[in-house]
Design a protein around this motif. Structure first.
Motif, short mmCIF file in Angstrom:
data_model
loop_
_atom_site.label_atom_id
_atom_site.label_comp_id
_atom_site.label_asym_id
_atom_site.label_seq_id
_atom_site.Cartn_x
_atom_site.Cartn_y
_atom_site.Cartn_z
N ASP A 97 -9.42 -0.20 -1.59
CA ASP A 97 -10.25 0.94 -0.34
C ASP A 97 -11.47 -0.36 -0.18
OD1 ASP A 97 -7.83 2.69 -1.02
OD2 ASP A 97 -9.77 3.57 -2.80
N LYS A 98 -11.49 -1.69 -0.90
CA LYS A 98 -13.10 -1.53 -0.42
C LYS A 98 -12.70 -2.48 0.97
CE LYS A 98 -15.93 -1.69 -4.13
NZ LYS A 98 -16.40 -1.96 -5.66
N LYS A 99 -10.83 -3.15 0.74
CA LYS A 99 -10.67 -5.02 1.21
C LYS A 99 -10.35 -4.08 2.93
CE LYS A 99 -7.80 -7.39 -0.90
NZ LYS A 99 -6.75 -7.79 -1.44
N LYS A 100 -10.61 -5.29 4.08
CA LYS A 100 -10.33 -5.33 5.10
C LYS A 100 -9.91 -6.00 5.40
CE LYS A 100 -13.34 -2.82 7.39
NZ LYS A 100 -14.79 -2.65 8.56
N THR A 101 -8.66 -6.48 6.36
CA THR A 101 -7.97 -7.77 7.10
C THR A 101 -8.24 -7.00 8.49
OG1 THR A 101 -6.73 -8.32 5.21
CG2 THR A 101 -5.97 -8.24 7.78
N ILE A 102 -8.94 -8.08 9.35
CA ILE A 102 -9.14 -8.00 10.77
C ILE A 102 -8.55 -8.44 11.94
CG2 ILE A 102 -10.78 -7.64 12.66
CD1 ILE A 102 -13.02 -7.36 10.61
N VAL A 103 -7.30 -8.22 12.35
CA VAL A 103 -5.80 -9.28 13.11
C VAL A 103 -6.63 -8.56 14.44
CG1 VAL A 103 -4.19 -9.00 14.38
CG2 VAL A 103 -4.23 -7.95 11.24
N ILE A 104 -6.90 -10.35 14.96
CA ILE A 104 -7.30 -10.48 16.40
C ILE A 104 -6.23 -11.16 17.02
CG2 ILE A 104 -8.65 -12.31 17.70
CD1 ILE A 104 -10.91 -12.14 15.30
N GLU A 105 -5.50 -10.27 18.30
CA GLU A 105 -4.37 -11.00 18.97
C GLU A 105 -5.33 -11.07 20.67
OE1 GLU A 105 -0.36 -8.65 20.30
OE2 GLU A 105 -1.00 -7.74 18.45
N LYS A 110 1.30 -5.38 8.73
CA LYS A 110 0.05 -3.88 8.01
C LYS A 110 1.44 -3.89 7.12
CE LYS A 110 -1.88 -1.34 10.86
NZ LYS A 110 -1.99 -0.04 11.88
N ILE A 111 2.44 -4.56 6.78
CA ILE A 111 4.00 -4.26 6.71
C ILE A 111 3.52 -5.28 5.50
CG2 ILE A 111 6.40 -4.86 6.54
CD1 ILE A 111 6.41 -4.99 8.85
N LYS A 112 2.43 -6.52 5.32
CA LYS A 112 2.65 -7.46 4.40
C LYS A 112 1.25 -6.37 3.43
CE LYS A 112 3.64 -11.03 7.32
NZ LYS A 112 4.88 -11.33 6.08
N CYS A 113 0.48 -5.50 3.96
CA CYS A 113 -1.12 -5.38 3.12
C CYS A 113 -0.73 -4.09 2.69
CB CYS A 113 -1.77 -5.61 3.80
SG CYS A 113 -2.66 -7.53 4.83
N TRP A 154 -4.29 -2.54 1.93
CA TRP A 154 -5.26 -1.66 1.63
C TRP A 154 -4.96 -2.14 3.94
CZ3 TRP A 154 -4.24 -6.64 0.13
CH2 TRP A 154 -4.01 -7.46 0.79
N GLN A 155 -6.62 -1.67 4.31
CA GLN A 155 -6.91 -1.19 5.92
C GLN A 155 -6.46 -2.34 6.40
OE1 GLN A 155 -10.95 -0.20 6.04
NE2 GLN A 155 -10.49 0.72 7.98
N VAL A 156 -6.16 -2.13 8.13
CA VAL A 156 -5.81 -3.44 8.88
C VAL A 156 -6.44 -2.51 10.20
CG1 VAL A 156 -4.41 -4.56 10.28
CG2 VAL A 156 -4.07 -3.91 7.43
N GLU A 157 -7.61 -3.03 11.04
CA GLU A 157 -7.77 -3.11 11.98
C GLU A 157 -7.19 -3.66 12.64
OE1 GLU A 157 -11.80 -2.23 11.85
OE2 GLU A 157 -12.11 -0.57 10.58
N SER A 158 -7.59 -3.71 14.41
CA SER A 158 -6.73 -4.49 15.21
C SER A 158 -7.77 -4.62 16.23
CB SER A 158 -5.78 -3.76 16.36
OG SER A 158 -4.87 -4.94 17.13
N ILE A 159 -7.71 -5.96 16.78
CA ILE A 159 -8.99 -6.07 18.30
C ILE A 159 -7.55 -6.59 19.26
CG2 ILE A 159 -11.00 -7.74 19.07
CD1 ILE A 159 -12.14 -7.36 16.02
#
Length: 359
Positions: free
Chosen positions: A99-107, A124-127, A129-134
């Protein structure tokens, strides 16, 4: 109702076969051995009854054998209960951490349209936890694979750092991971790596053109090193041409950079699929950095950088470039179909107060 049954079956299969943890190993041991104990018990009783007669056959083992059976049953049921409680506790603790972890994806989207396969969806398939996209999309500024407004595209790349800072501001550094990938013009990719070099660990992905999907740098280092062709001419401004996937256009370099010393770094085998090893990219970026340091020692104040390489390699070289100590750098865009094959560059100055600009 059918969905509920399917969900139950799927979760039961996860617990019994798919998921891996010490708790589930204990749970499965109890589940697997319980039927064996019941099937092999010493107590057997068979009865047949109809309207006319009754037939009964019974066999009871010794009290010692019964004690062993009951003891095994107690142990196995204990393993099942203990494993289930342990797994629940582990799941709850893991969920709190996630719930604390976050992956930020820059594409970065530019030269290839990857919108049908967003990098964030791949991650997201590999995580769990929360994934956000830029998404940094400059495709509307590209016509027939030629970028028409590099100045506008540069402004969007500059916003990446601010967007990333906004998304990481409220989280601890240990809870944040960053993923980068894209297919973008070399100057912008190099500059993106240059911008993000101070970030924590960045996991880099590249677009695999052979399969039309994303791929991590999971290959084996083949040990290739750059062959070096130094220039015998000295100067405070030089051209550094690096060939990784394709050979640089030497004729165009000679015509565009008239009078400048040219230094060449080239891999022995130039191939579009020679970059899938993270270890190899780290090593080559180290060789690139060391050669730039060598040029600095020769009095070079500005490097005109020509890169023929994959997107992830350009990003990695940008990360490796020491913005505080190395000479200022201009990274050039190559356009084979144009009369002037290096029509513009992204100049990255080191002087305080100056900003990167398109030249």
């Amino acid at each position: 109702m059918n969905k509920a049954i399917s969900y139950f079956i799927e979760k039961a299969a996860d617990w019994l076969f798919r998921k891996r943890s010490p708790a589930l190993m204990v749970f499965r041991a109890g589940v697997y051995f319980l039927p064996l104990t019941l099937a092999g018990s010493w107590a057997v009783s068979i009865m047949y009854k109809d309207a006319e007669s009754t037939f009964s056959l019974g066999y009871q083992s010794s009290s010692t054998a019964q004690f062993i059976v009951v003891s095994c049953l107690i142990v196995e049921i204990g393993l099942i209960v203990f494993g289930a409680v342990w797994e629940y506790q582990r799941y709850r603790d893991e969920k709190k951490r996630n719930d604390k972890k976050k992956t930020i994806v820059i594409e970065q989207r530019g030269l290839v349209d990857t919108s049908d396969s967003p990098l964030s969806e791949y991650i997201k398939i590999k995580c769990s936890w929360q994934v956000e996209s830029i998404v940094n999309d400059i495709r509307e500024k590209i016509t027939d694979n030629v970028i028409t407004r590099p100045d506008v595209a540069l402004a969007r790349v500059n916003n990446l750092k601010m967007s990333l800072d906004e998304r990481t501001a409220q989280s601890a550094a240990s809870d944040i991971s960053i993923v980068y990938g894209g297919v973008s013009p070399v100057p912008f990719t190099f500059y993106t790596g240059y911008l993000l070099d101070d970030e924590s660990q960045i996991y880099v992905y590249d677009w695999d053109r052979d399969v039309g999907d994303w791929r991590g740098l999971d290959g084996v280092d083949d040990g290739e090193q750059f062959s070096i062709e130094p220039s015998l001419i000295k100067g405070n401004s030089v051209v550094l041409a690096v060939s990784v996937s394709y050979p640089v256009d030497r004729h165009a370099i000679a015509s565009v950079f008239t009078g400048l010393p040219v230094h060449y770094l080239s891999l022995p085998l130039l191939d579009r699929n020679n970059h899938w090893s993270k270890e190899k990219q780290d090593r080559l970026s180290g060789e690139f950095l060391e050669y730039c340091k060598k040029l600095l020692g020769q009095g070079v104040e500005h490097i005109h950088l020509v890169l023929a390489c994959q997107n992830s390699v350009a990003f990695r070289f940008g990360q490796a470039y020491d913005k505080r100590n190395l000479p200022s750098v201009s990274v050039y865009q190559y356009e084979r179909q144009q009369k002037l094959r290096y029509p513009w560059c992204l100049k990255i100055p080191h002087e305080e107060g100056e900003i990167p600009l398109i030249v």
